[in-house]
Enzyme design. Structure first.
Site, PDB file in Angstrom:
ATOM      1  CG  ASP A  13      -8.908   2.507  20.755  1.00  0.00           C
ATOM      2  OD1 ASP A  13      -8.296   2.012  19.792  1.00  0.00           O
ATOM      3  OD2 ASP A  13      -8.531   2.419  21.938  1.00  0.00           O
TER       4      ASP A  13
ATOM      5  N   PRO B 271      -6.572   1.545  -5.420  1.00  0.00           N
ATOM      6  CG  PRO B 271      -6.992   0.398  -3.441  1.00  0.00           C
ATOM      7  CD  PRO B 271      -7.250   0.361  -4.891  1.00  0.00           C
ATOM      8  N   PRO B 272      -3.430   3.019  -4.209  1.00  0.00           N
ATOM      9  CG  PRO B 272      -2.608   4.917  -3.141  1.00  0.00           C
ATOM     10  CD  PRO B 272      -3.797   4.012  -3.188  1.00  0.00           C
TER      11      PRO B 272
ATOM     12  CG  HIS C 236      -5.833   0.848  25.949  1.00  0.00           C
ATOM     13  ND1 HIS C 236      -6.599   1.985  26.029  1.00  0.00           N
ATOM     14  CD2 HIS C 236      -5.817   0.509  24.641  1.00  0.00           C
ATOM     15  CE1 HIS C 236      -7.030   2.305  24.830  1.00  0.00           C
ATOM     16  NE2 HIS C 236      -6.565   1.431  23.958  1.00  0.00           N
ATOM     17  CD  GLU C 237      -3.126  -2.047  22.944  1.00  0.00           C
ATOM     18  OE1 GLU C 237      -3.773  -2.788  22.163  1.00  0.00           O
ATOM     19  OE2 GLU C 237      -3.043  -0.821  22.781  1.00  0.00           O
TER      20      GLU C 237
HETATM   21  P1  ADP Z   1       0.469   1.288  -8.498  1.00  0.00           P
HETATM   22  O1  ADP Z   1       0.864   1.683  -9.873  1.00  0.00           O
HETATM   23  O2  ADP Z   1      -0.859   0.621  -8.413  1.00  0.00           O
HETATM   24  O3  ADP Z   1       0.584   2.365  -7.460  1.00  0.00           O
HETATM   25  P2  ADP Z   1       2.798  -0.335  -8.720  1.00  0.00           P
HETATM   26  O4  ADP Z   1       2.485  -1.118  -9.922  1.00  0.00           O
HETATM   27  O5  ADP Z   1       3.716   0.823  -8.906  1.00  0.00           O
HETATM   28  O6  ADP Z   1       1.477   0.162  -8.013  1.00  0.00           O
HETATM   29  O7  ADP Z   1       3.378  -1.304  -7.606  1.00  0.00           O
HETATM   30  C1  ADP Z   1       4.454  -0.950  -6.792  1.00  0.00           C
HETATM   31  C2  ADP Z   1       5.233  -2.187  -6.418  1.00  0.00           C
HETATM   32  O8  ADP Z   1       4.468  -3.035  -5.589  1.00  0.00           O
HETATM   33  C3  ADP Z   1       5.606  -3.031  -7.598  1.00  0.00           C
HETATM   34  O9  ADP Z   1       6.833  -2.640  -8.135  1.00  0.00           O
HETATM   35  C4  ADP Z   1       5.669  -4.436  -7.016  1.00  0.00           C
HETATM   36  O10 ADP Z   1       6.928  -4.671  -6.429  1.00  0.00           O
HETATM   37  C5  ADP Z   1       4.660  -4.392  -5.906  1.00  0.00           C
HETATM   38  N1  ADP Z   1       3.362  -4.957  -6.312  1.00  0.00           N
HETATM   39  C6  ADP Z   1       2.185  -4.298  -6.315  1.00  0.00           C
HETATM   40  N2  ADP Z   1       1.188  -5.087  -6.708  1.00  0.00           N
HETATM   41  C7  ADP Z   1       1.731  -6.286  -6.985  1.00  0.00           C
HETATM   42  C8  ADP Z   1       1.195  -7.540  -7.451  1.00  0.00           C
HETATM   43  N3  ADP Z   1      -0.099  -7.692  -7.712  1.00  0.00           N
HETATM   44  N4  ADP Z   1       2.061  -8.558  -7.615  1.00  0.00           N
HETATM   45  C9  ADP Z   1       3.367  -8.420  -7.353  1.00  0.00           C
HETATM   46  N5  ADP Z   1       3.917  -7.265  -6.921  1.00  0.00           N
HETATM   47  C10 ADP Z   1       3.122  -6.214  -6.728  1.00  0.00           C
HETATM   48 ZN    ZN Z   2      -6.916   1.205  21.952  1.00  0.00          ZN
END
Ligand code: ADP
Ligand code: ZN
Length: 602
Positions: free
Chosen positions: A502, A205-206, A425-426
């Site tokens: 929900d 994931p991103p 609700h909460e």
């Molecule tokens: P991706 O390429 O998977 O989208 P990045 O490597 O660009 O993610 O990570 C974005 C930022 O998130 C990094 O610059 C760092 O600051 C932080 N980060 C992400 N994963 C880690 C990790 N495992 N350890 C430390 N920092 C992380």
């Molecule tokens: Zn709710």
């Protein structure tokens, strides 16, 4: 990378554009200029002016008559009519005729005026724009020529990232260690005849640190790092994707051993579909990449790392042996990983000594590395805002909510009735969760609206890591989702739109139970859904007949109904607690899990 090369192909392109502009200029703009110098009038006006002796010079041409006024300041033009009396009348008026009025341009002047002058103007503009573009691109001290790869040579000394900077992700680091070792000592591998994989795919994931890992490999091995983003190939350099790939690899081979990193490779490596109007540009780029990868030896010292968060959409040609044949998953961090990432980033800011990183890691379940880095930074900002010199536990805790749920919307105006509804609700969610023994306890409940649009929320904490969920646990979770609405029904007899999220979550879970987890009696262990996008959103498609789909829908409804009833039952049995807790939350707006539990257990 210093000299600026101007390759042939794009140049032709630019010449074509210049010539096109010239033609446009000549056919549209020049005549407009010319026309402004000569006023067209009708023959009647010409006759009147002649009779009133207002005409200066006259030139009769084969199909038109050019003439000027008395002081020759304006040139007029009119069509020529069959008019035998004209000569006499002109003579009477005292006009001078048969003289050249508008001097025809000499071939040299017309060449200068129509072609050379505009050309100079256009080339000047072109040069100016080029210069500006280069200044922009040269911001990091590097220049790029048109069509030349702008992959950045990674500067080891200033930005050297090492494995120790990447927290968690131990499995990924272990897999990459071999590559580092190879880059350090290729002879060892050559001797035994082993060849390194040419391409390694980092999948996850991103924000999980894929880019960081690639940089760390280069940093550990002490080799140059070339990086480029897949979307750049297709979006920014239209018509040049393939040539940029060629340049990138040419540079890389010169600098070997080195790392080439292609981020978002799915942008160029998407499955080629046979639909009409497919993206030719992308296909050419992809083909060039494949050609380059096939073209060099496994032991050339160039290792290509690529990152993607949609591996399933990649063209199979890319993952064939000899290309990206090794795949390393880079998953979201677990509890321990989150704690380590928080600590790594907390080193960059000043934090209070008594900060409990584990607690924060627990609260931030599901957060990516990038989000955790963001949480730490937000905490530092909050500390500054409150004139503190170090970030405290509460700064960090509030930051989680900022990053996860958006900033507190202090000026959101809720009516009193709305506030009561949200409080019930909460508390409904929290009570149902707490009363079902297997549900995670509540960390925090708040009814302060967030900029994200959430009006209130219940932050649940999972104790430790959970890899498996039992059928009962999922059912309880669904019951918890329905608890908010159930409380509204019980307290006010009416329902609100507050439960829309929900409803979505509960439905997703209930569907998955039936179609993916084999948790219904009727369908047993038959898969009825395939996941087509594991990391982004989780699109899925049904793989069953229409009839079965109808049956699935029916079962989803009955499952949710059943849990909804269970939630209502729990709340009815604890009606008094529901009222007390809701009132307490209404007054305090934010309460912690401990406060909640102590009131509940009184
Ligand atoms: P991706 O390429 O998977 O989208 P990045 O490597 O660009 O993610 O990570 C974005 C930022 O998130 C990094 O610059 C760092 O600051 C932080 N980060 C992400 N994963 C880690 C990790 N495992 N350890 C430390 N920092 C992380
Ligand atoms: Zn709710």
């Amino acid at each position: 990378m210093k000299e600026v090369k101007t390759p042939k192909k794009p140049l032709i392109f630019y010449y074509a554009i210049v010539i096109l502009c010239l033609m446009l200029f000549n056919s549209l703009i020049m005549p407009w200029f010319a026309q402004r110098q000569i006023q067209t009038v009708d023959y009647g006006t010409f006759m009147t002016m002649t009779d009133e002796q207002e005409v200066g010079l006259v030139e009769v041409q084969s199909n038109q008559i050019l003439f000027t006024n008395k002081d020759n300041s304006v040139v007029y033009k009119t069509g020529r009519m069959e008019d035998p009396q004209l000569v006499y009348r002109l003579k009477d008026s005292g006009a001078i005729f048969s003289e050249e009025i508008v001097e025809e341009m000499s071939p040299l002047t017309s060449l200068l005026f129509y072609w050379i002058l505009p050309m100079v103007i256009f080339i000047g503009i072109g040069q100016l724009m080029r210069k500006r573009m280069m200044n922009k691109a040269g911001g990091d001290g590097m220049m790029f020529g048109m069509g030349k790869s702008n992959a950045k040579v990674y500067v080891k000394s200033s930005e050297g990232i090492h494995f120790r900077d990447v927290a968690g992700e131990d499995e990924a680091k272990e897999s990459l260690t071999e590559i580092v070792d190879y880059l350090h000592n290729p002879a060892k591998y050559k001797e035994i005849g082993a060849s390194m994989p040419k391409g390694v795919l980092l999948v996850g994931p991103p924000g999980t640190g894929k880019t960081m890992l690639a940089k760390a490999v280069a940093g550990e091995a002490d080799v140059p790092f070339f990086s480029m983003s897949g979307s750049e190939f297709v979006e920014m350099f239209v018509g040049m994707g393939a040539s940029k790939v060629r340049d990138l690899f040419k540079q890389a081979k010169e600098k070997a051993p080195c790392i080439v990193f292609i981020d978002e490779i799915d942008a160029i490596g998407k499955k080629r579909d046979n639909q009409l109007g497919g993206n030719d540009e992308r296909e050419q780029t992809l083909n060039q990449l494949l050609t380059e990868m096939d073209g060099f030896e496994g032991n050339s010292g160039v290792i290509i790392l690529a990152a993607t968060n949609r591996p399933e959409s990649l063209d199979p040609a890319l993952t064939r042996p000899g290309r990206f044949d090794r795949r390393i998953p880079v998953e979201l961090p677990d509890l321990q990983g989150r704690e380590e990432i928080l600590k790594v980033h907390a080193k960059k800011i000043k934090v209070a000594d008594d900060v409990d990183f584990q607690k924060i890691a627990r609260m931030a379940s599901g957060a990516s590395g990038a989000e955790l880095a963001n949480i730490v930074n937000e905490a530092a900002l909050r500390a500054v805002r409150n004139n503190r010199s170090v970030a405290t536990q509460s700064d960090l805790e509030e930051s989680i909510e900022v990053v996860i749920a958006g900033y507190q919307k202090k000026n959101a105006i809720l009516t009193d009735q709305e506030k009561w509804t949200i409080a019930y609700h909460e508390i409904g969610h929290a009570l149902v969760a707490a009363k079902q023994t297997q549900s995670a306890p509540v960390q925090k409940i708040t009814i302060i609206p967030r900029t994200s649009g959430a009006l209130g929320y219940t932050l649940q904490v999972e104790e430790g890591n959970k890899y498996l969920m039992t059928k009962e646990e999922i059912e309880n979770k669904i019951a918890t989702y329905t608890g908010g609405r159930a409380a509204e029904e019980l307290a006010f007899g009416t329902i609100s739109t507050g439960a829309s999220n929900d409803i979505e979550q509960a439905t997703k879970l209930a569907r998955a139970m039936i179609t993916r987890y084999g948790m219904s009696k009727d369908f047993d262990m038959v898969a009825m859904e395939t996941l087509s996008n594991q990391y982004l959103g989780g699109d899925s498609s049904l793989t069953c007949s229409m009839q079965t789909q109808t049956e699935i829908d029916r079962q989803v409804v009955s499952l949710i109904k059943q849990q909804h009833e269970k939630a209502s039952q729990i709340l009815m049995e604890n009606r008094e607690k529901l009222d007390i807790l809701s009132k307490y939350l209404y007054e305090k707006e934010t309460i912690t899990g401990e406060e909640f539990m102590s009131i509940l257990n009184q």
